[in-house]
Design an enzyme around this catalytic site. Structure first.
Site, PDB file in Angstrom:
ATOM      1  N   SER A  74       0.549  -1.054  -0.017  1.00 58.69           N
ATOM      2  CA  SER A  74       0.041  -0.037  -0.102  1.00 58.69           C
ATOM      3  C   SER A  74       0.732   1.237   0.072  1.00 58.69           C
ATOM      4  CB  SER A  74      -0.961  -0.039   1.351  1.00 58.69           C
ATOM      5  OG  SER A  74      -1.925   1.091   1.119  1.00 58.69           O
ATOM      6  N   LEU A  75       1.789   1.539  -0.976  1.00 58.97           N
ATOM      7  CA  LEU A  75       2.467   2.767  -1.227  1.00 58.97           C
ATOM      8  C   LEU A  75       1.548   3.863  -1.230  1.00 58.97           C
ATOM      9  CD1 LEU A  75       5.504   1.666  -3.780  1.00 58.97           C
ATOM     10  CD2 LEU A  75       5.226   1.533  -1.157  1.00 58.97           C
ATOM     11  N   ALA A 112       6.586  -3.089  -5.791  1.00 59.03           N
ATOM     12  CA  ALA A 112       5.846  -1.871  -5.271  1.00 59.03           C
ATOM     13  C   ALA A 112       4.437  -2.360  -5.703  1.00 59.03           C
ATOM     14  CB  ALA A 112       6.071  -0.707  -6.154  1.00 59.03           C
ATOM     15  N   GLU A 113       3.471  -2.267  -4.530  1.00 54.94           N
ATOM     16  CA  GLU A 113       1.927  -2.238  -4.602  1.00 54.94           C
ATOM     17  C   GLU A 113       1.424  -0.759  -4.614  1.00 54.94           C
ATOM     18  OE1 GLU A 113      -1.479  -4.900  -2.426  1.00 54.94           O
ATOM     19  OE2 GLU A 113      -0.480  -3.589  -1.119  1.00 54.94           O
ATOM     20  N   ASP A 114       1.098  -0.267  -5.491  1.00 57.10           N
ATOM     21  CA  ASP A 114       0.509   1.120  -5.785  1.00 57.10           C
ATOM     22  C   ASP A 114      -0.632   1.287  -6.468  1.00 57.10           C
ATOM     23  OD1 ASP A 114       0.206   3.867  -5.526  1.00 57.10           O
ATOM     24  OD2 ASP A 114       1.660   4.489  -6.869  1.00 57.10           O
TER      25      ASP A 114
END
Length: 901
Positions: free
Chosen positions: A561-562, A613-615
């Site tokens: 959750s970036l 990255a999870e964005d």
């Protein structure tokens, strides 16, 4: 006098890459020890160069020095690469780069280099010291008094303490407490201050019973040659003999009796003449050289042969090691100041009164359970019982097939499964299924089980619900032994708001780890937001990443959750995709700097590490190099693909599915396809109150329904086709959540008040693999993994999508020598459907979703598996093949033989 001589070598190499000092007015950069040889470029001096070259060198010297630090760095490089000309974003990136340099300058004022900055776990927390003691350090700048309380000292807040300004509190707010090991009754302290009792390693060495005096005697006897140590043992012999040589045996005893002394040169010549016939000696020979200068009357020169002989002497290291007593001697003499398994907390006295906390760097924590107060557990097993690694890390595969897991729900029984159960039962299944990575979430300690592990309380501790730290090491070790990498879902974007277990209000009124006021709280989740501009918070978080890699040999991280950390609105604002939204006042620049530092440090210290990255907002430059203005991640998750499939399954009739939307969503931005991780569904679909795809497809099917067979066929077909196209159309990596590969029919629901704390849905039904439907789906998923293993699908370049027919609901694309054809139409089948191909030849079906062994109807017969091209222009290509396409089926063709025309 007893002596022990040791040879010490100190190397001050200006080119040593392990040291990086702060130099004013120069750009600081990440500098770590490099593997392999150091190449040194040798150039001739300016005097050996032609005059013209000397002038050019002098002219460009200042220019080179000015740009040396920024060589190869372009803060807006990736914008130029992708053709973005948005001036505000470019200006934002330049300002961010300038602040990054300032942040590094700030770091280098306190730390030698970034490696030291990211290894705080080596000194902070609880550590065994070689001098029979345990050292404890923690950061609490707002506290006035600090003590350790636990069952080892009767929970006394005064026995093991450190007061502000009294041997324990530094200028940055770090408290230091020493826990001395206790002498057993009848034992005496050591006479030698450097006597060490090695509690951890080599616990059977140094226990021979030889006394210190005997060790020193043996060392000196073997180290010194005869006569070499006479002046060391009798330190007044040398000046006495010198006095006798100068003044005779009956020389003057007072200054008044002392006559005028001849000059040094005359005295030396007289002494030289007197001793010219002396016998050779093994003692060093010296001579005096007179250079005839007033300011340099004589120089002392020694024999070069003797100097070389002295330098080649090896110190008596074996004897020195014998002064270090091993574990047997330690057990005989001491009991630990804090025994293994002790429960403890840290006690603070603050302006708002006394409080107790779980230490921030604690590595094993028992959270609040059954109404009992939480506490940390001192984990220091004796060496013979401590876990010893057996397997090396596997090589990083070029294509990632990720199996996402949660340890607690990995068992079949309605209970919390353990690390050991996961190791024994799930790891072999993952290997058999054909995946090469496991990704674990919910491993880091969290207070409430129902939060799935995302409201983390203790960032350095594995969850005690599943077992001990050594149990987790065994899990990782066994995974490596099976050739599986281990990734960790890391949550640094927010933290639990719990005060008794977590970091919130850690040192009382001063909220040291988080922002104060509204900015310190997530707008919707009630979690705390880290203060990424604080040097000690960065020290804590960056060291945490390094800790998991060093201590538990983790191979990669998915940063959860970036968007929660990148934006002050926590990613919940309505974003339109305008580039202005990525550089306005709602963007947290400090959070971006943290992510850049995290990727720089991780990739420099551990070159094979993988960061994901999870964005949901797809921030620009996620996977671009940090030197080109990016954030430095290796991969990013394509979150929109799963949302699209869920929307189709829940809200759109089968015949209205848009083929164009499927392709555009799955392919995404072609420039970043090699950095994209694809998945049809992960844990979010089945955990966050939703349903798995299998539950949607099979959940309402009744055994007595007359249309049961058709519904099962539809569900089975779509389940396979969705996975096949998601797996093969884009990206170099694929992810699947545990159990979804065989169509797990029920969602995941953790025990909570709303379900009366039931565990009935907090598990996985592995027994379903014996069921024909689920066994067929599992067999297909295995073939899917083998397709990548054998044909290297994920390694191929971006797919060439040349046929998208929304009316007939057919999609065709090529990836390398493979041709993928999908017919999503719910009713229409096509007997000879023409699709274009580039190469003329024979194409063989290597995977067919309609095969009986995969739960299909087997409508395509064996003789139809081989198709020969027709010289006919279709889809803009020179050749075509005419293939049978039953409804809701897909085939993968491979060029088996090229025809030359």
């Amino acid at each position: 006098m007893t002596s022990l001589s040791l040879k010490t070598k100190i190397s001050l190499n200006p080119n040593n890459s392990a040291l990086h000092f702060n130099v004013p007015n120069k750009l600081q950069h990440t500098n770590f020890p490099k593997k392999g040889k150091i190449k040194i470029k040798v150039t001739c001096s300016a005097t050996d160069q032609p005059p013209q070259q000397q002038q050019q060198q002098t002219y460009s010297k200042k220019k080179r020095n000015a740009s040396e630090g920024d060589k190869g760095i372009d803060p807006v490089g990736f914008l130029n690469k992708v053709g973005i000309t948005h001036k505000p974003l470019a200006q934002f990136l330049r300002e961010r780069h300038k602040e990054l340099k300032n942040r590094k300058d700030e770091i280098f004022k306190r730390f030698l280099n970034l490696m030291e900055f990211s290894t705080g776990y080596e000194i902070v927390g609880m550590h065994r010291n070689v001098e029979h003691r345990v050292d404890f350090m923690d950061w609490a700048p707002g506290a006035r008094y600090c003590a350790l309380v636990g069952d080892f000292n009767g929970w006394s807040p005064t026995e093991n303490c450190a007061r502000e300004g009294h041997l324990g509190h530094d200028d940055y707010g770090y408290w230091f407490i020493i826990l001395e090991d206790k002498l057993r009754e009848g034992e005496k302290p050591d006479e030698l201050y450097f006597q060490q009792y090695n509690y951890v390693d080599d616990y059977d060495k140094g226990d021979s019973g030889v006394s210190i005096q005997e060790i020193f005697k043996r060392a000196n006897d073997e180290y010194w040659e005869p006569g070499e140590d006479r002046f060391v043992k009798n330190r007044f012999e040398l000046p006495a003999k010198l006095y006798e040589q100068l003044f005779g045996p009956n020389g003057p005893q007072t200054l008044q009796e002392l006559e005028e002394m001849p000059d040094a040169q005359t005295t030396y010549k007289a002494w030289k003449e007197q001793h010219k016939d002396d016998l050779p000696s093994n003692l060093p020979s010296y001579d005096v050289i007179d250079n005839g200068k007033d300011y340099d009357v004589f120089n002392v020169a020694s024999d070069p042969r003797w100097q070389e002989k002295f330098r080649s002497k090896e110190p008596p290291i074996p004897y020195w090691l014998e002064t270090r007593k091993g574990r047997k001697a330690w057990l005989k003499k001491y009991t630990p100041g804090i025994p293994h398994g002790s429960k403890y907390r840290v006690y603070f006295n603050t302006p708002d009164g006394p409080l107790e906390r779980i230490p921030a760097w604690a590595t094993y924590v028992q959270p609040d359970a059954d109404g009992k107060e939480a506490f940390a557990i001192h984990w220091e097993p004796s060496p013979e019982f401590a876990y010893k690694w057996r397997n090396t890390r596997p090589k990083v595969p070029k294509s990632l097939r990720i199996y996402e897991c949660h340890v607690g729900i990995s068992g079949s029984k309605p209970k919390i499964s353990s690390f050991n159960e996961f190791t024994e039962k799930v790891l072999p299944h993952v290997k058999e299924a054909g995946y090469n990575v496991i990704q674990l979430f919910g491993v880091v300690e969290h207070k409430d089980y129902f939060t799935v592990g995302y409201r983390v309380t203790n960032l350095y501790a594995v969850s005690s619900r599943y077992g001990t730290p050594d149990d987790f090491k065994r899990l990782v070790d066994e995974a490596h032994g099976l050739g599986l990498l281990v990734f960790l879902d890391i949550v640094h974007s927010y933290s639990a708001a719990d005060q008794m277990v977590g970091l919130s209000q850690f040192d009382g009124s001063n909220d040291c780890y988080f922002h104060t006021g509204k900015r310190g709280f997530h707008k919707y989740w009630g979690t705390r937001m880290f203060k990424y501009d604080d040097l000690d918070v960065l020290h804590f978080l960056l060291s945490n990443l390094n800790w998991w890699v060093v201590e538990y040999q983790i191979d990669g991280f998915q940063f959860h959750s970036l968007s929660s950390m990148i934006y002050t609105h926590n990613g919940f604002a309505s974003l339109t995709g305008d580039l202005e939204e990525y550089c306005n006042q709602y963007v947290d620049k400090d959070a971006l700097l943290y992510l850049i530092l995290a990727n720089e440090i991780l990739h420099a210290l551990h070159p094979n590490i993988i960061t994901i990255a999870e964005d949901a907002t797809y921030y620009p430059g996620l996977c671009e190099p940090t030197t080109q203005g990016g954030l430095g991640f290796d991969y990013f998750l394509n979150l929109s693909a799963s949302e699209m499939w869920l929307s189709f399954l829940e809200n759109t009739p089968d015949h209205e599915w848009s083929m164009s939307k499927i392709v555009s969503t799955l392919v995404g931005n072609g420039q970043y396809s090699d950095k994209m991780i694809m998945y049809a569904e992960n844990h979010n679909q089945s955990i966050s109150g939703g349903q798995s795809f299998a539950e949607i497809l099979f959940g309402e099917i009744s055994e007595h329904s007359p249309d049961t067979n058709n519904l099962l066929l539809r569900g089975c077909s779509l389940h396979k086709m969705i996975r096949l196209i998601t797996f093969t159309i884009g990206g170099h990596a694929y992810l699947n959540f545990m159990g979804n590969e065989f169509g797990h029919p029920k969602r995941v629901e953790f025990p909570m008040p709303s379900n009366n704390f039931s565990f009935s849905l907090a598990n996985r039904h592995w027994d379903l693999l014996a069921n024909r439907l689920h066994s067929n789906l599992y067999s297909f998923d295995q073939e899917l993994m083998k397709l990548d293993e054998n044909a290297k699908v994920l390694l191929r370049g971006s797919p060439s999508v040349h046929h998208v027919n929304d009316a007939k609901m057919v999609i065709c694309y090529m990836r390398g020598p493979l041709v993928f054809i999908f017919n999503f139409h719910p009713t229409d089948s096509y007997e000879d459907y023409s699709v274009g191909v580039e190469e003329a030849g024979e194409y063989q079906i290597i995977l067919n979703t309609d095969e009986s062994k995969f739960g299909g109807q087997g409508l395509i017969k064996e003789h139809q598996y081989l198709q020969r091209t027709i010289s006919k222009r279709v889809d803009g290509l020179r050749n075509c093949i005419e293939v049978p396409l039953p409804s809701r089926t897909a085939q993968v063709y491979k060029l088996s033989r090229i025809l030359r025309i």
